[in-house]
Design a protein around this motif. Structure first.
Motif, PDB file in Angstrom:
ATOM      1  N   TYR A  83       0.698  -0.968   0.141  1.00  0.00           N
ATOM      2  CA  TYR A  83      -0.157  -0.041   0.142  1.00  0.00           C
ATOM      3  C   TYR A  83       1.295   0.976  -0.208  1.00  0.00           C
ATOM      4  O   TYR A  83       1.827   1.262   0.446  1.00  0.00           O
ATOM      5  N   PRO A  85       0.118   4.806   1.024  1.00  0.00           N
ATOM      6  CA  PRO A  85      -0.851   6.149   0.986  1.00  0.00           C
ATOM      7  C   PRO A  85      -0.695   7.325  -0.053  1.00  0.00           C
ATOM      8  O   PRO A  85       0.506   7.510  -0.918  1.00  0.00           O
ATOM      9  N   ARG A  87      -0.735  10.143   0.800  1.00  0.00           N
ATOM     10  CA  ARG A  87       0.216  11.688   1.181  1.00  0.00           C
ATOM     11  C   ARG A  87       1.798  10.660   1.555  1.00  0.00           C
ATOM     12  O   ARG A  87       1.641   9.325   2.066  1.00  0.00           O
ATOM     13  N   SER A  89       4.146   8.570   3.507  1.00  0.00           N
ATOM     14  CA  SER A  89       4.102   8.636   4.425  1.00  0.00           C
ATOM     15  C   SER A  89       5.067   7.596   4.730  1.00  0.00           C
ATOM     16  O   SER A  89       5.719   6.447   5.404  1.00  0.00           O
ATOM     17  N   LEU A  90       6.856   8.267   4.482  1.00  0.00           N
ATOM     18  CA  LEU A  90       7.296   7.394   5.244  1.00  0.00           C
ATOM     19  C   LEU A  90       8.074   8.058   6.192  1.00  0.00           C
ATOM     20  O   LEU A  90       8.157   9.077   6.384  1.00  0.00           O
ATOM     21  N   TYR A  91       9.560   7.242   6.797  1.00  0.00           N
ATOM     22  CA  TYR A  91       9.939   8.024   8.095  1.00  0.00           C
ATOM     23  C   TYR A  91      11.167   9.011   7.104  1.00  0.00           C
ATOM     24  O   TYR A  91      11.960   8.777   6.657  1.00  0.00           O
ATOM     25  N   GLN A  92      10.507  10.134   7.217  1.00  0.00           N
ATOM     26  CA  GLN A  92      11.620  11.204   6.463  1.00  0.00           C
ATOM     27  C   GLN A  92      13.069  11.575   7.519  1.00  0.00           C
ATOM     28  O   GLN A  92      13.676  12.212   6.656  1.00  0.00           O
ATOM     29  N   ASP A  93      12.892  10.827   8.889  1.00  0.00           N
ATOM     30  CA  ASP A  93      14.921  11.732   9.175  1.00  0.00           C
ATOM     31  C   ASP A  93      14.944  10.271   9.220  1.00  0.00           C
ATOM     32  O   ASP A  93      16.430   9.669   9.811  1.00  0.00           O
ATOM     33  N   LEU A  94      14.441   9.032   8.467  1.00  0.00           N
ATOM     34  CA  LEU A  94      15.134   7.926   8.200  1.00  0.00           C
ATOM     35  C   LEU A  94      15.866   8.225   6.525  1.00  0.00           C
ATOM     36  O   LEU A  94      15.179   8.581   6.032  1.00  0.00           O
ATOM     37  N   PHE A 102      13.777  -1.159   6.516  1.00  0.00           N
ATOM     38  CA  PHE A 102      12.875  -0.980   7.924  1.00  0.00           C
ATOM     39  C   PHE A 102      11.135  -2.058   7.402  1.00  0.00           C
ATOM     40  O   PHE A 102      10.964  -3.003   7.901  1.00  0.00           O
ATOM     41  N   TYR A 103      11.136  -1.932   6.489  1.00  0.00           N
ATOM     42  CA  TYR A 103       9.446  -2.409   5.741  1.00  0.00           C
ATOM     43  C   TYR A 103       9.770  -3.465   5.397  1.00  0.00           C
ATOM     44  O   TYR A 103       8.671  -4.494   5.471  1.00  0.00           O
TER      45      TYR A 103
ATOM     46  N   ALA B   6      13.519  -4.637  14.527  1.00  0.00           N
ATOM     47  CA  ALA B   6      13.547  -4.113  13.715  1.00  0.00           C
ATOM     48  C   ALA B   6      13.276  -2.008  13.305  1.00  0.00           C
ATOM     49  O   ALA B   6      13.586  -1.655  13.474  1.00  0.00           O
ATOM     50  N   HIS B  14      15.018   7.719  15.766  1.00  0.00           N
ATOM     51  CA  HIS B  14      13.550   8.546  15.575  1.00  0.00           C
ATOM     52  C   HIS B  14      14.751   9.015  16.518  1.00  0.00           C
ATOM     53  O   HIS B  14      14.511  11.083  16.384  1.00  0.00           O
ATOM     54  N   ARG B  17      18.210  11.472  16.076  1.00  0.00           N
ATOM     55  CA  ARG B  17      17.981  12.685  15.046  1.00  0.00           C
ATOM     56  C   ARG B  17      16.974  13.977  15.565  1.00  0.00           C
ATOM     57  O   ARG B  17      17.332  14.791  14.943  1.00  0.00           O
ATOM     58  N   MET B 201       2.570  11.949  11.240  1.00  0.00           N
ATOM     59  CA  MET B 201       3.185  11.819   9.801  1.00  0.00           C
ATOM     60  C   MET B 201       2.455  10.970   8.685  1.00  0.00           C
ATOM     61  O   MET B 201       3.196  11.376   7.778  1.00  0.00           O
ATOM     62  N   GLY B 202       1.358  10.412   9.216  1.00  0.00           N
ATOM     63  CA  GLY B 202       0.529   9.600   8.105  1.00  0.00           C
ATOM     64  C   GLY B 202       1.333   8.059   8.100  1.00  0.00           C
ATOM     65  O   GLY B 202       1.091   7.222   7.240  1.00  0.00           O
ATOM     66  N   THR B 203       3.239   7.521   9.365  1.00  0.00           N
ATOM     67  CA  THR B 203       3.549   6.967   8.975  1.00  0.00           C
ATOM     68  C   THR B 203       2.512   5.047   9.424  1.00  0.00           C
ATOM     69  O   THR B 203       2.799   4.273   8.650  1.00  0.00           O
ATOM     70  N   GLU B 205      -0.866   4.673   9.237  1.00  0.00           N
ATOM     71  CA  GLU B 205      -1.881   4.267   7.784  1.00  0.00           C
ATOM     72  C   GLU B 205      -0.389   3.196   7.210  1.00  0.00           C
ATOM     73  O   GLU B 205      -1.147   1.553   7.265  1.00  0.00           O
ATOM     74  N   THR B 206       0.803   2.744   7.132  1.00  0.00           N
ATOM     75  CA  THR B 206       1.934   2.162   6.219  1.00  0.00           C
ATOM     76  C   THR B 206       1.764   1.595   7.589  1.00  0.00           C
ATOM     77  O   THR B 206       1.760  -0.592   6.866  1.00  0.00           O
ATOM     78  N   VAL B 209      -0.503  -1.498   8.046  1.00  0.00           N
ATOM     79  CA  VAL B 209      -1.420  -2.607   6.601  1.00  0.00           C
ATOM     80  C   VAL B 209       0.054  -3.606   6.400  1.00  0.00           C
ATOM     81  O   VAL B 209       0.899  -3.018   5.772  1.00  0.00           O
TER      82      VAL B 209
END
Lengths: 307, 368
Positions: A83, A85, A87, A89-94, A102-103, B6, B14, B17, B201-203, B205-206, B209
């Motif tokens: 999926y 989305p 928007r 929606s991944l980790y911006q600081d990674l 990670f995924y 993980a 997080h 940083r 942040m919308g994360t 959501e992922t 799923v």
């Protein structure tokens, strides 16, 4: 439920308070094909995606993904779909690499194991693998998001407006990648506000105000166009649109770049020829041509708005 | 399990940083302790005290001089008799009276021991216990000096008496209180923010799923903060030890384990807030107001629980800080072992389990 369908939706409705986000939506996507859901912002595309990815519960109706019930088998679906989305929606600081691995780990796999699947896409962003995701350009973000959604080899891929805000070249590349993925057997449901992208799908559906107005093969949707389409080229498009709209009324003349599209019955040709005679200064060229998919959607939208 | 690790790794990225997170995590506790430390060390200067010397000999004079020379005390009066002690305190000038028994020097030389009584105004209990500590330390030092090179060591027995608050009940001991407060706030705020940030942040959501289970997400969030809060407790305890002269009488291992239990509980509380709060701001304010005030007011940190109306006392039973404060005071100040605090420990453990169960149940498996 038909075994040949990667996605099957039957009479799905969903409201948020008084807003009806989806009204009795039905559609089916064959396994290993691309289905493009076209519609303006707020049409209900994301709501449909979230029901199919088990994030929302439908008010009524049923949906199946990979033959699994969207409400009852939500856990199993979550393992099998990818999926992306609407928007980012991944980790911006990674970093790029950290996000991807990670995924991969979350889905109990490794980047290495499914590298063949994401290779074409990931190679393009690999030079930036140590860059934080937040610092990527729009196109690169989308490629990373797609890689992350693909890394566990999903059976069905949900892409909610993956090309929005992406430049034309990247958009084309993106669609080329989707074709590749389809060929490897993945079912893809993709939404987009760009009507021209409908032609790149195996089947397409048009959604507006929560209702799917029409689904089908892009060519056959064009065949179903009601009446005739006249393409008019002119040296003064702005003036011509104004003059023609005064004569024909609103919502009949549509501008595509320097070209004007006018929908009507065959008698329209006579009117246009007369109009050309009376306005020689506009340098009009009139042609009765086969409509494009955009024309069909515009016609659908208009008739839906009128009814 | 691999996906869980993980997740934990990701959480550490997080934290390390984000400068804001690091600041809240490590900056605030140190600042808080130092502010308290500063206030308290200031307080212990020029304390007015009086002496009641029944013996008036060479040794008592020497001890008196030592006490005054330390710089913490000012000699306000020399009392003549025991009857004068009470009025001297009532006048409010002096904080402490040091009483030497009669024939002090004689007893010390002949029997090898003599007694000093330290009477302190304990209405300000925190200061009182420090005055006693300081005074006894000075006397002990004197004894060590005169004992140097002697075969038969002499002892001076110091006996502390707290006036007005004999058993030091409801002591507002700032260090244990501050430790409780800091652990509570850091743990609860940090987790509640970090989960709501995923939502914003919308994360989330992922994450939803995916095959991750709610328990994995929650424990993955808790684990890094648990370690960091525990690491955090060490400088707090060290600062308390060096700045306040606060002893850790009991077992450090037990103290660490109890702290870990309390941290876990606070984290669970933060998780619960975050499952309800829609965004970071709400989560932050909910943890601040929902935790800060009760911890300050109703845990016995500032106001003695014994003086509260019955219904507030009953209410305080549901507040975890109250129990942890009892545990930490008992271990740090009285040197109590688990046999004295098992009841409080069980209560905290029970609360932790309930909170985690509720959080996992409450965790939204969907976006609505």
């Amino acid at each position: 439920m038909n075994g040949n369908f990667g996605i099957e939706v039957r009479g799905l409705s969903k409201s948020f308070g008084k807003t009806k986000a989806l009204k009795n939506v039905s559609l089916a996507v064959e396994k290993g094909s691309i289905f493009g859901l076209i519609g303006p912002d707020g049409a209900g595309k994301s709501t449909l995606f979230r029901i199919l990815t088990t994030l929302y519960l439908p008010d009524s109706g049923e949906a199946f993904v990979s033959g699994l019930h969207c409400v009852k088998n939500y856990k199993e679906i979550r393992k099998r779909v990818g999926y992306m989305p609407g928007r980012f929606s991944l980790y911006q600081d990674l970093t790029v690499e950290e996000n991807l691995s990670f995924y991969a780990s979350v889905f109990k796999t490794t980047v290495k194991e499914n590298y063949h699947l994401i290779k074409d896409i990931y190679q393009q962003i690999e030079p930036f693998k140590n860059r934080r995701a937040g610092n990527l350009s729009g196109g690169m973000k989308q490629k990373l998001a797609l890689s992350c959604a693909l890394v566990h080899k999903p059976e069905v891929l949900f892409l909610d407006e993956p090309t929005t805000g992406v430049d034309a070249v990247s958009r084309k590349e993106f669609w080329d990648m989707l074709k590749e993925l389809k060929n490897s057997g993945i079912t893809i449901l993709v939404s987009t506000p760009y009507m021209d992208e409908a032609m790149l799908c195996d089947r397409t559906g048009f959604i507006q105000n929560g209702a799917v107005l029409k689904t089908g093969i892009p060519e056959s949707i064009i065949d179903d166009f009601q009446g005739e389409m006249f393409s008019v080229t002119t040296s003064k498009p702005q003036e011509t649109v104004k003059l023609l709209s005064e004569e024909l009324g609103d919502n009949t003349v549509f501008r595509f770049g320097s070209e004007l599209h006018i929908y009507g019955n065959p008698s329209m040709e006579i009117f246009l020829k007369a109009f050309k005679e009376s306005h020689p200064g506009l340098n009009l060229e009139i042609q009765n041509t086969r409509p494009g998919i955009e024309d069909c959607f515009i016609q659908l939208m208009n008739s839906n708005n009128e009814s | 399990m691999r996906s869980f690790w993980a997740f934990v790794k990701k959480e550490f990225y997080h934290i390390f940083r984000d400068r804001r997170t690091l600041l809240i995590l490590f900056g605030i506790p140190v600042a808080q302790i130092l502010i308290f430390g500063f206030v308290v060390t200031n307080e212990l200067k020029d304390m007015r005290i009086a002496f009641l010397d029944h013996s008036n000999d060479e040794v008592t004079h020497e001890i008196r001089e030592k006490i005054i020379a330390s710089g913490f005390f000012i000699n306000d009066a020399i009392l003549e008799s025991t009857n004068q002690i009470e009025p001297a305190f009532k006048k409010g000038n002096i904080r402490q009276v040091v009483v030497f028994e009669d024939h002090f020097q004689q007893k010390l030389n002949r029997e090898g021991k003599a007694a000093v009584q330290i009477i302190t105004d304990a209405s300000d209990a925190n200061t009182a216990s420090q005055l006693v500590n300081y005074t006894s330390a000075i006397i002990m030092q004197y004894v060590n000096e005169i004992n140097a090179g002697k075969a038969l060591p002499m002892t001076i027995h110091t006996e502390a008496r707290m006036f007005y608050n004999e058993s030091l009940k409801g002591v507002y001991l700032f260090v244990p209180g501050t430790i409780v407060l800091i652990l509570m706030l850091i743990s609860a705020i940090m987790t509640s923010i970090s989960i709501t940030r995923e939502k914003e942040m919308g994360t989330m959501e992922t994450l939803l799923v995916s095959p991750l289970k709610p328990a994995q997400i929650i424990l993955g969030k808790v684990m890094p903060y648990m370690l960091l809060a525990l690491v955090n407790a060490i400088p707090i305890a060290l600062l308390g030890y060096f700045i306040f002269g606060l002893p850790i009488q009991g077992s450090i291992v037990l103290l660490a384990l109890e702290s870990l239990l309390f941290i876990t509980l606070a984290l669970a509380l933060g998780i619960l807030f975050s499952t309800i709060a829609p965004n970071q701001m709400v989560a932050m304010f909910a943890s601040m107001i929902g935790l800060l005030l009760p911890t300050l007011i109703l845990s016995g940190f500032i106001f003695p629980l014994e003086n509260m109306p019955q219904w507030l006392q009953i209410f305080s039973y549901i507040l975890p800080p109250r129990w942890f404060l009892t545990i930490i005071k008992n271990i740090m100040l009285k040197g109590a072992g688990l046999e004295f605090v098992w009841r409080e420990t069980l209560i905290l453990a029970g609360m932790t389990i309930v909170l985690f169960t509720v959080s996992i149940k409450k965790f939204k498996i969907r976006l609505q």
